[in-house]
Enzyme design. Sequence first.
Site, PDB file in Angstrom:
ATOM      1  N   SER A 184      -0.787  -7.308  -3.197  1.00 42.32           N
ATOM      2  CA  SER A 184      -0.430  -7.440  -1.787  1.00 42.32           C
ATOM      3  C   SER A 184      -1.676  -7.365  -0.915  1.00 42.32           C
ATOM      4  O   SER A 184      -2.645  -6.676  -1.245  1.00 42.32           O
ATOM      5  CB  SER A 184       0.539  -6.330  -1.376  1.00 42.32           C
ATOM      6  OG  SER A 184       1.766  -6.470  -2.057  1.00 42.32           O
ATOM      7  N   SER A 185      -1.614  -8.042   0.224  1.00 43.21           N
ATOM      8  CA  SER A 185      -2.784  -8.116   1.099  1.00 43.21           C
ATOM      9  C   SER A 185      -3.201  -6.738   1.600  1.00 43.21           C
ATOM     10  O   SER A 185      -4.390  -6.466   1.759  1.00 43.21           O
ATOM     11  CB  SER A 185      -2.474  -9.019   2.286  1.00 43.21           C
ATOM     12  OG  SER A 185      -1.330  -8.550   2.963  1.00 43.21           O
ATOM     13  N   CYS A 186      -2.223  -5.859   1.836  1.00 41.67           N
ATOM     14  CA  CYS A 186      -2.559  -4.567   2.431  1.00 41.67           C
ATOM     15  C   CYS A 186      -3.317  -3.675   1.453  1.00 41.67           C
ATOM     16  O   CYS A 186      -3.889  -2.663   1.857  1.00 41.67           O
ATOM     17  CB  CYS A 186      -1.294  -3.878   2.918  1.00 41.67           C
ATOM     18  SG  CYS A 186       0.020  -3.878   1.702  1.00 41.67           S
ATOM     19  N   THR A 187      -3.338  -4.037   0.169  1.00 40.86           N
ATOM     20  CA  THR A 187      -4.066  -3.212  -0.801  1.00 40.86           C
ATOM     21  C   THR A 187      -5.451  -3.799  -1.085  1.00 40.86           C
ATOM     22  O   THR A 187      -6.204  -3.271  -1.883  1.00 40.86           O
ATOM     23  CB  THR A 187      -3.301  -3.111  -2.140  1.00 40.86           C
ATOM     24  OG1 THR A 187      -3.267  -4.400  -2.735  1.00 40.86           O
ATOM     25  CG2 THR A 187      -1.892  -2.611  -1.919  1.00 40.86           C
ATOM     26  N   GLU A 244       0.829  -1.203   0.000  1.00 40.24           N
ATOM     27  CA  GLU A 244       0.000   0.000   0.000  1.00 40.24           C
ATOM     28  C   GLU A 244       0.866   1.258   0.000  1.00 40.24           C
ATOM     29  O   GLU A 244       0.622   2.205  -0.746  1.00 40.24           O
ATOM     30  CB  GLU A 244      -0.942  -0.003   1.213  1.00 40.24           C
ATOM     31  CG  GLU A 244      -1.911   1.158   1.185  1.00 40.24           C
ATOM     32  CD  GLU A 244      -2.994   1.044   2.264  1.00 40.24           C
ATOM     33  OE1 GLU A 244      -3.020   0.049   2.997  1.00 40.24           O
ATOM     34  OE2 GLU A 244      -3.812   1.982   2.344  1.00 40.24           O
TER      35      GLU A 244
END
Lengths: 464, 464
Positions: free
Chosen positions: B318-321, B301
Amino acid sequence: MPYFDAASAVPLHPVARQALQASLDEGWADPARLHREGRRARLLLDAAREAAAEAVGCRPDELVFTTSGTRAVHTGMAGALAGRRRAGQHLIVSSVEHSCVLHAAERHEADGGTVTRVGVDRGGAVDAGEFADGLRADTALACLQSANHEVGTVQPVAEVAEACRSAGVPLLVDAAQSLAWGPVDGAWSLLAASAHKWGGPAGIGLLAVRKGVRFSPPGPSDERESGRAPGFENIPAAVAAAASLRAVRAEAAAEAARLRELTGRIRARVPELLTDVEVVGDPERRLPGIVTFSCLYVDGEALLHELDRAGFSVSSGSSCTSSTLMPSHVLKAMGVLSEGNVRVSLPAGTAAEDVEAFLDALPRVVSSVRAQLGAPAADEERGRGPAAGGELVVDTLGRRCPIPVIELAKVIGDVPVGGVVRVLSDDEAARLDVPAWCEMRGQRYLGEEPEPRGGVAYLVRRER
Amino acid sequence: MPYFDAASAVPLHPVARQALQASLDEGWADPARLHREGRRARLLLDAAREAAAEAVGCRPDELVFTTSGTRAVHTGMAGALAGRRRAGQHLIVSSVEHSCVLHAAERHEADGGTVTRVGVDRGGAVDAGEFADGLRADTALACLQSANHEVGTVQPVAEVAEACRSAGVPLLVDAAQSLAWGPVDGAWSLLAASAHKWGGPAGIGLLAVRKGVRFSPPGPSDERESGRAPGFENIPAAVAAAASLRAVRAEAAAEAARLRELTGRIRARVPELLTDVEVVGDPERRLPGIVTFSCLYVDGEALLHELDRAGFSVSSGSSCTSSTLMPSHVLKAMGVLSEGNVRVSLPAGTAAEDVEAFLDALPRVVSSVRAQLGAPAADEERGRGPAAGGELVVDTLGRRCPIPVIELAKVIGDVPVGGVVRVLSDDEAARLDVPAWCEMRGQRYLGEEPEPRGGVAYLVRRER
């Protein structure tokens, strides 16, 4: 060339066009993305949602954009029925809903649910008390249109909503025909609408689901639009839909009064200009822009074709204009004539001169169609004296609307008063039109019998 | 400001804009109506269908316009599964399909069906033989994308289609990412695509169903689009979609070669410009415009945000996005690193200078994000000498990607060769990223154990 089919679709409103153009540049990106194009798209979508929610009279987080009014209805019905599965599987709808509601009801039945279809009066209106009586302990959902799309009759939504509220049953309102004119009154739970009915673009509808309504979206899960409308958001269309709804609302009061006067003029003049015509739909509780009438001894498709040649675009609920060759389910539920049916639905801004030109052309067009069909003249219909015996058979097997009624009219005078005419027909429209003709002519419809050679015998007793 | 997220959506193609404008005037009416406005709309719709069918490589009566690619996939899958219910209820898909396919597969399981998800190699490609081995006597449908949307890997569709044909199983191809470049080869049975991926407008997709494929449309019945796409047709969007598909196809060969060179440049240069980076996806069998890489010790992110500030719009797996905080299922299926993931997808017409500017900015941006996170420098990672005992616990519970891997890297040198680091984490991305880090670093991933305090312990043995 006057276009009088606004209840089907209207041309893009100038405000919708401007909004669409602008948001094609700004709103094409994926609003789920973190980059500036995505954020810009998200801002546009949020603003469109707020504007639409304000016009609907709900909270922005209660409203999603769907891809059509039909999708809004299908999703709304399936979601509410699934969400209330514990309450039961009974669905109640009016018999004059849009086909998308009735098709969803058929689907519900096919999936094991039960459906009550509440009838209407001859004007097309549901009785609120009768609708309320249909509510049961296992009723999961009720559906009622705000106003009818074929005859313009306004339904008693607020009273039905109140009855539903008392019974703890959510009410879904199909507001497709009325949302341009104002918010839907009453404690509805779900509301569906379609932008191309008010001058927004195709491909966009609205579904509002009040907070607290149990709702389980049908189909595969999807993150977009609160999980209620899968697929990439059509942001330019949403922006154009919201902007044009605000624009038409700003002029709704004045335009409604003006169109109501024009449709009132058609309602009054058509029976003066034409013989053997029935104006249908409630004369008072009605939408501003819709007026519908049916003409005896007229082929609806030929009538539409002749009106089109004369420059007027209208639609019809006659069986011959339908791809299924079935007469309109709305006219059927009302018990009115379906042959020679014409729906005039005026778009906002319709000029009074165009309505006058239509009224001017109409008698000529109807006469011409009747002449082509060999329709009986008024004196001819009165009969050539009684035939021998008390019963006369008219065989119209294999022939389509309006022939069965034309042949009936030609011979009714050939039986004595008290005598019976048997009309043999395999056209579905006859089931509606023979009784409607009797009602209009003061003759007695006795009912139908299966005809051994195929089709049905409709029995008419001469009364006068 | 360079926009490198073409795999999500691209701006409207000039040809699409012209076609849309023109058909807003001509194509707003209901094509089911008999009047001139309706007939004009019908002609436009028929012409759009013919043009789209030609580009897809099917007959016009095999193609319907849907409201999105997602709807095309959902309808295609549900319709084929229902149509083949007698054959069985087994569905086979690749594990790297678009989420709309996987969500429909989950729905099928929830409805009592069974699903086989065929894995991919580290490059993201399905093995055609393995896919074919998954076909069973009760397989109702197989689904395989033409090319992957996250890493650009092209799938062996023609071989899989042949295996399906031999087994008598219809193959649905999600061609969303590839249709702009050319028709899909092979004997597919159903094909889905989405116009906004090639420069058409939002709100329109395609579903082709070959004649002879048993198909039973889901949901309530509806007459429009052969009963396969309910709701009022969006004719302006259909016209714009078809026109822009022809336009992009006319330049596809030249543009594909040009973009392939640009993405090839990114593939080659990124590992030279950045330390601790993995370019993912098949280096040869790939789409022209997509290149994806993952950077150790980088928060996706933050990386997207910094690239956005530097003027570059990209996306990330990515997981945070992700709104669900799960890493991309595609990267997971490939077994590659998900942290610091960047997908660069170049729209047609991308300038070489913009790609150079991106490569110029990237090292600075990555360094800055790594510095903010306190990522280990290369020498630091090599360790400060073995800790006492053979095992070391790193507690990152409550901390998110990429912190678990950063903390692991910081201490790996503190255990002796042969010693073990236990990384405690409750972030789902660690399950993918700890093994991926081991693969990149030549350390041994031993597996995971439940951690009594919550989360999971990931065990890594120092090998060097």
